[in-house]
Scaffold this motif. Structure first.
Motif, PDB file in Angstrom:
ATOM      1  N   UNK A  74      16.084  98.601   7.553  1.00  9.06           N
ATOM      2  CA  UNK A  74      17.351  98.881   8.237  1.00  9.06           C
ATOM      3  C   UNK A  74      18.224  97.629   8.288  1.00  9.06           C
ATOM      4  N   UNK A  75      17.599  96.496   8.579  1.00 12.88           N
ATOM      5  CA  UNK A  75      18.355  95.241   8.634  1.00 12.88           C
ATOM      6  C   UNK A  75      18.893  94.893   7.254  1.00 12.88           C
ATOM      7  N   UNK A  76      18.086  95.108   6.241  1.00 13.84           N
ATOM      8  CA  UNK A  76      18.536  94.841   4.868  1.00 13.84           C
ATOM      9  C   UNK A  76      19.753  95.708   4.536  1.00 13.84           C
ATOM     10  N   UNK A  77      19.718  96.968   4.950  1.00 14.13           N
ATOM     11  CA  UNK A  77      20.848  97.868   4.695  1.00 14.13           C
ATOM     12  C   UNK A  77      22.100  97.410   5.433  1.00 14.13           C
ATOM     13  N   UNK A  78      21.911  96.884   6.629  1.00 13.98           N
ATOM     14  CA  UNK A  78      23.054  96.373   7.392  1.00 13.98           C
ATOM     15  C   UNK A  78      23.682  95.205   6.656  1.00 13.98           C
ATOM     16  N   UNK A  79      22.847  94.272   6.218  1.00 12.98           N
ATOM     17  CA  UNK A  79      23.358  93.048   5.619  1.00 12.98           C
ATOM     18  C   UNK A  79      23.952  93.290   4.230  1.00 12.98           C
ATOM     19  N   UNK A  80      23.487  94.340   3.563  1.00 15.66           N
ATOM     20  CA  UNK A  80      24.029  94.627   2.232  1.00 15.66           C
ATOM     21  C   UNK A  80      25.318  95.420   2.324  1.00 15.66           C
ATOM     22  N   UNK A 134      10.973 107.469  12.692  1.00 16.44           N
ATOM     23  CA  UNK A 134      11.423 108.441  11.694  1.00 16.44           C
ATOM     24  C   UNK A 134      11.073 108.007  10.280  1.00 16.44           C
ATOM     25  N   UNK A 135      10.283 106.946  10.179  1.00 13.40           N
ATOM     26  CA  UNK A 135       9.721 106.611   8.871  1.00 13.40           C
ATOM     27  C   UNK A 135      10.446 105.549   8.078  1.00 13.40           C
ATOM     28  N   UNK A 136      11.190 104.692   8.769  1.00 18.75           N
ATOM     29  CA  UNK A 136      11.842 103.589   8.052  1.00 18.75           C
ATOM     30  C   UNK A 136      11.519 102.295   8.790  1.00 18.75           C
ATOM     31  N   UNK A 137      11.318 101.203   8.078  1.00 21.54           N
ATOM     32  CA  UNK A 137      10.966  99.956   8.760  1.00 21.54           C
ATOM     33  C   UNK A 137      12.226  99.265   9.273  1.00 21.54           C
ATOM     34  N   UNK A 138      12.029  98.422  10.299  1.00 19.04           N
ATOM     35  CA  UNK A 138      13.169  97.670  10.811  1.00 19.04           C
ATOM     36  C   UNK A 138      13.742  96.749   9.729  1.00 19.04           C
ATOM     37  N   UNK A 192      20.298 107.797  10.524  1.00 19.78           N
ATOM     38  CA  UNK A 192      21.580 107.132  10.319  1.00 19.78           C
ATOM     39  C   UNK A 192      22.226 106.832  11.666  1.00 19.78           C
ATOM     40  N   UNK A 193      22.200 107.826  12.542  1.00 19.05           N
ATOM     41  CA  UNK A 193      22.862 107.670  13.833  1.00 19.05           C
ATOM     42  C   UNK A 193      22.172 106.614  14.697  1.00 19.05           C
ATOM     43  N   UNK A 194      20.853 106.684  14.773  1.00 17.25           N
ATOM     44  CA  UNK A 194      20.132 105.737  15.627  1.00 17.25           C
ATOM     45  C   UNK A 194      20.241 104.320  15.063  1.00 17.25           C
ATOM     46  N   UNK A 195      20.102 104.179  13.759  1.00 21.36           N
ATOM     47  CA  UNK A 195      20.160 102.819  13.203  1.00 21.36           C
ATOM     48  C   UNK A 195      21.560 102.242  13.322  1.00 21.36           C
ATOM     49  N   UNK A 196      22.589 103.084  13.164  1.00 17.73           N
ATOM     50  CA  UNK A 196      23.952 102.586  13.363  1.00 17.73           C
ATOM     51  C   UNK A 196      24.148 102.112  14.796  1.00 17.73           C
ATOM     52  N   UNK A 197      23.578 102.872  15.701  1.00 15.58           N
ATOM     53  CA  UNK A 197      23.671 102.507  17.107  1.00 15.58           C
ATOM     54  C   UNK A 197      22.982 101.163  17.335  1.00 15.58           C
ATOM     55  N   UNK A 198      21.795 101.001  16.761  1.00 15.11           N
ATOM     56  CA  UNK A 198      21.053  99.735  16.900  1.00 15.11           C
ATOM     57  C   UNK A 198      21.842  98.573  16.307  1.00 15.11           C
ATOM     58  N   UNK A 199      22.353  98.764  15.101  1.00  9.88           N
ATOM     59  CA  UNK A 199      23.132  97.700  14.446  1.00  9.88           C
ATOM     60  C   UNK A 199      24.328  97.315  15.315  1.00  9.88           C
ATOM     61  N   UNK A 200      24.961  98.312  15.926  1.00 10.39           N
ATOM     62  CA  UNK A 200      26.134  98.050  16.753  1.00 10.39           C
ATOM     63  C   UNK A 200      25.778  97.158  17.924  1.00 10.39           C
ATOM     64  N   UNK A 201      24.641  97.417  18.541  1.00  8.30           N
ATOM     65  CA  UNK A 201      24.223  96.583  19.678  1.00  8.30           C
ATOM     66  C   UNK A 201      24.050  95.136  19.241  1.00  8.30           C
ATOM     67  N   UNK A 232      14.483  91.431  -0.582  1.00  7.67           N
ATOM     68  CA  UNK A 232      13.693  90.571   0.300  1.00  7.67           C
ATOM     69  C   UNK A 232      12.246  91.009   0.247  1.00  7.67           C
ATOM     70  N   UNK A 233      11.403  90.183  -0.321  1.00  5.16           N
ATOM     71  CA  UNK A 233      10.013  90.585  -0.465  1.00  5.16           C
ATOM     72  C   UNK A 233       9.174  90.018   0.670  1.00  5.16           C
ATOM     73  N   UNK A 234       9.823  89.567   1.702  1.00  8.80           N
ATOM     74  CA  UNK A 234       9.131  88.969   2.833  1.00  8.80           C
ATOM     75  C   UNK A 234       8.248  89.997   3.515  1.00  8.80           C
ATOM     76  N   UNK A 235       7.061  89.574   3.896  1.00 12.50           N
ATOM     77  CA  UNK A 235       6.164  90.493   4.584  1.00 12.50           C
ATOM     78  C   UNK A 235       6.589  90.607   6.047  1.00 12.50           C
ATOM     79  N   UNK A 236       6.762  91.827   6.479  1.00  6.27           N
ATOM     80  CA  UNK A 236       7.277  92.066   7.826  1.00  6.27           C
ATOM     81  C   UNK A 236       6.193  91.811   8.868  1.00  6.27           C
ATOM     82  N   UNK A 237       6.621  91.411  10.068  1.00  2.67           N
ATOM     83  CA  UNK A 237       5.674  91.320  11.176  1.00  2.67           C
ATOM     84  C   UNK A 237       5.204  92.725  11.526  1.00  2.67           C
ATOM     85  N   UNK A 238       3.917  92.885  11.824  1.00  2.00           N
ATOM     86  CA  UNK A 238       3.417  94.225  12.129  1.00  2.00           C
ATOM     87  C   UNK A 238       4.063  94.827  13.381  1.00  2.00           C
ATOM     88  N   UNK A 239       3.989  96.155  13.451  1.00  2.00           N
ATOM     89  CA  UNK A 239       4.546  96.879  14.582  1.00  2.00           C
ATOM     90  C   UNK A 239       3.440  97.104  15.608  1.00  2.00           C
TER      91      UNK A 239
END
Lengths: 257, 95, 331
Positions: free
Chosen positions: C114-120, C107-111, C54-63, B1-8
């Motif tokens: 994380x969402x992409x990892x969930x869906x894959x 912790x240095x990863x974008x949302x 891993x733990x926090x993102x799994x928790x988020x995905x679960x919600x 997904x090369x979509x540009x993310x909304x900023x934080x």
């Protein structure tokens, strides 16, 4: 028809609009384009369910037959609901939902603003609570319409189509009947003719910022297929909405939940 | 997904007057107005009387924790921290 | 227990990176032991960062995924009050997901990643949400059992060593209080209702009991990573400890409801004062984790659909912001 009869009908219409659009918003849960929008949509739906409950509770008292909010929501048949056709239309995509929200809430806000000063204390109180919520809803939805209208070519195209599809249902807001007349006369309720002008101005302003134009349709009053909610003549979609919503109460008559 | 993310955006909330704004977390949004709306929906659940600040996360300048000692230990040559450094002109009252 | 150590089976314990000295690791451990909070830009072992992420993102995905089984009954809720309460609960879950993604992003990863990892399928979420909600009683059972289990884990996490995660958990715990109560209240109403309603409640308990026990993860003997997580105060109690506590607290509640827990071996142990209970079907647990539960595919498909359907909307919002950022700067 007495003023009190009219008031009861009017309150039920308000409750029905809130319930039906609330139910449509509920259907969007887990389908929104971003997590933050899930929160916003759920908030809006909660507001509407809350308003429906307030209107229905009052209606039950006015009627004096012991009916409560759930009797009105779950045990009336389709034709007894008197919501606008606009609010029962299926959600479609996000753009459709936003267009419908802007068109309806531009009207609802004006209606509520007038009802705050109406002669029925209880109705005025409910309106005062609802108006703050709807003002927030409308600002949110309008801003979205502007983003989508003035976003990409694709988003512009999509909401332009949405506008064309939903516009025809807006006329119904302003085709008042005896009930509306009595509410205006006896309770200092909204004058639908002047409301229509304000609505038009408000919607045009948003559409302009969204780089969209008003569809050509001029609310053909004789085309009954675009109106009928006040008389309980719904679109085909309504039966499904009601069936889903009422199922449990119909399957287990008299049960407590 | 090369979509540009909304900023934080980082979110700061003052829950009532008299208190200062506190960091509550972050939201993603496409623009400032949306960020305010999202922050309000997410972190205040639309409570009234609450003041919200949202700032694009990449616009925040922060100290490095490793520099902590240097920042907060008064060093002798940094006298500008002390009020005695400033000469108050004649005629200025109450300073 | 939305953090049930989902992808640990077969993986070896990570050793520190070459450039992490014994002194640094030691100093870090001392901070953790002293109940010092680790903040986003503090030095931390890479393994700590990765485990937390891993733990926090799994928790988020679960919600977020958890919104689906409950959201299923929103349109059909049997009273307006129940509809409103359930809607508030589902909304809270979206909010909790947001707080947790927000904490994970520190912790240095974008949302988006994380969402992409969930869906894959790369990232996991709590296995409990791969079960279907077949009746209204399931909504009661989920609130009572699933949220009950979640609360047991969440309260200690409010004291976890990582600041942003601990603060998110404090927020979540404040809002969580009514979730379990609403579930139990539904079950109570059903258990006092008609024979059909009582049967509905019993059927829900029959189907949700064992999956709820599975939420606490593998037995301690199978959890290689638990010791390190406990030392780093990312995990405060062991799986078996929490599971035992859950059983001890919940069985009397089931008795109060007049419902039978579907476990032939369940009995109070006079010596320990705790309940003895039967063996979990671990095969089912691992099958569901591996993607073969009743609803795994459906949950991911729904989430993927929403993501895909929303692409044009997100893009439009960006385009609008870009167009008008220029104007604002010029003003």
């Amino acid at each position: 028809m007495t003023g009190q009869d009219a008031l009861l009908s009017y309150i039920l219409r308000l409750g029905d609009n809130a319930l039906v659009i609330g139910q449509r918003m509920i259907e969007r849960v887990t389908g929104e384009p971003e997590l933050e929008e899930e929160l916003a949509n759920a908030n809006f739906a909660l507001d509407y369910i809350g308003q429906a409950r307030m209107f229905y509770a009052y209606a039950g008292e006015l009627e004096g037959k012991g009916r409560g909010e759930d009797d009105f929501a779950y045990l009336r048949d389709g034709q007894e609901f008197r919501n606008f056709l606009m609010v029962e239309q299926p959600n479609g995509h996000f753009g459709d939902a936003i267009v419908r929200q802007v068109l309806f809430e531009s009207f609802y806000l004006l209606q509520l603003e007038k009802l705050i000063d109406c002669a029925d204390t209880r109705l005025a109180e409910i309106a005062a609570r609802a108006v703050k919520e709807i003002r927030y809803h409308l600002r949110h939805a309008s801003q979205w319409l502007i983003r989508l209208g003035d976003g990409t070519d694709e988003s512009h195209e999509r909401v332009n189509t949405s506008l064309g599809q939903f516009w025809r249902y807006a006329g119904e807001f302003f085709h008042g009947d005896d009930v509306d007349d009595l509410i205006a006369q006896e309770f200092d309720g909204p004058d639908l003719v002047s409301l229509a002008r304000s609505w038009r101005a408000s919607v045009e302003s948003v559409l302009k910022q969204a780089t969209l134009s008003i569809p050509d349709d001029t609310f053909d009053q004789t085309a009954f297929s675009k109106a009928g909610g006040r008389a309980g003549m719904h679109s085909e979609y309504f039966g499904f909405l009601i069936a889903e919503m009422q199922h449990l109460q119909r399957a287990f008559p008299g049960a407590n939940w | 997904m090369s979509e540009k993310e909304w900023p934080l955006y980082e979110v700061f909330i003052r829950s009532r007057s008299g208190l200062s704004h506190r960091h509550a977390g972050s939201v993603h949004a496409a623009d400032d107005q949306m960020a305010l709306d999202h922050a309000r929906d997410t972190y205040t659940r639309r409570m009234e009387g609450v003041s919200l600040w949202v700032v694009r996360s990449d616009l925040i300048v922060a100290s490095d924790p490793a520099d902590t000692a240097a920042f907060f230990e008064p060093a002798e040559d940094k006298i500008y921290r002390h009020p005695t450094f400033y000469e108050i002109p004649d005629g200025v009252e109450n300073l | 227990m939305y953090t049930q150590g989902l992808d640990q089976k077969g993986k070896k314990v990570e050793s520190p990176l070459a450039q992490e000295s014994a002194d640094q690791l030691d100093a870090f451990q001392k901070r953790v032991d002293a109940e010092d909070k680790i903040e986003a830009k503090d030095w931390m072992p890479e393994a700590y960062r990765r485990t937390l992420l891993r733990q926090i993102s799994q928790h988020a995905h679960s919600e977020i995924i958890g919104m689906q089984p409950e959201g299923n009954w929103l349109t059909r809720a049997p009273t307006l009050k129940r509809k409103a309460i359930l809607l508030a609960k589902v909304q809270d879950e979206a909010g909790h997901g947001l707080y947790l993604y927000s904490a994970a992003e520190t912790l240095g990863v974008s949302r988006d990643q994380m969402v992409a990892d969930l869906l894959s399928g790369k990232a996991k979420y709590s296995s409990i949400f791969n079960y279907p909600t077949l009746t209204w009683a399931d909504i009661g059972a989920i609130g009572w059992l699933v949220d009950g289990a979640a609360i047991m884990n969440q309260i200690p996490l409010c004291r976890c060593s990582y600041g942003p995660y601990a603060r998110a958990m404090v927020r979540i715990c404040k809002e969580e209080s009514f979730h379990q109560r609403q579930g139990f209240d539904i079950m109570l109403e059903l258990s006092r209702g008609s024979d059909e309603q009582k049967a509905m409640a019993q059927d829900a308990l029959n189907r949700w009991w064992w999956p709820s026990l599975m939420m606490f993860g593998p037995n301690d003997s199978e959890s290689k990573h638990s010791a390190q997580s406990m030392a780093w105060k990312i995990k405060r109690f062991s799986n078996d400890e929490l599971r035992q506590k859950f059983v001890d607290v919940t069985v009397p509640q089931a008795e109060f409801l007049g419902l039978r827990v579907p476990d032939e071996e369940l009995s109070i142990n006079e010596k320990t004062g705790h309940y003895d209970f039967g063996e979990i079907n671990w095969q089912e647990f691992y099958e569901v984790l591996a993607g073969n539960g009743p609803c795994n595919r459906q949950r991911i498909e729904k989430r993927t659909q929403a993501q895909d359907d929303g692409a044009w909307v997100r893009e439009a919002a960006r385009a609008y912001a870009d167009k008008h950022a220029g104007k604002a700067a010029a003003a």
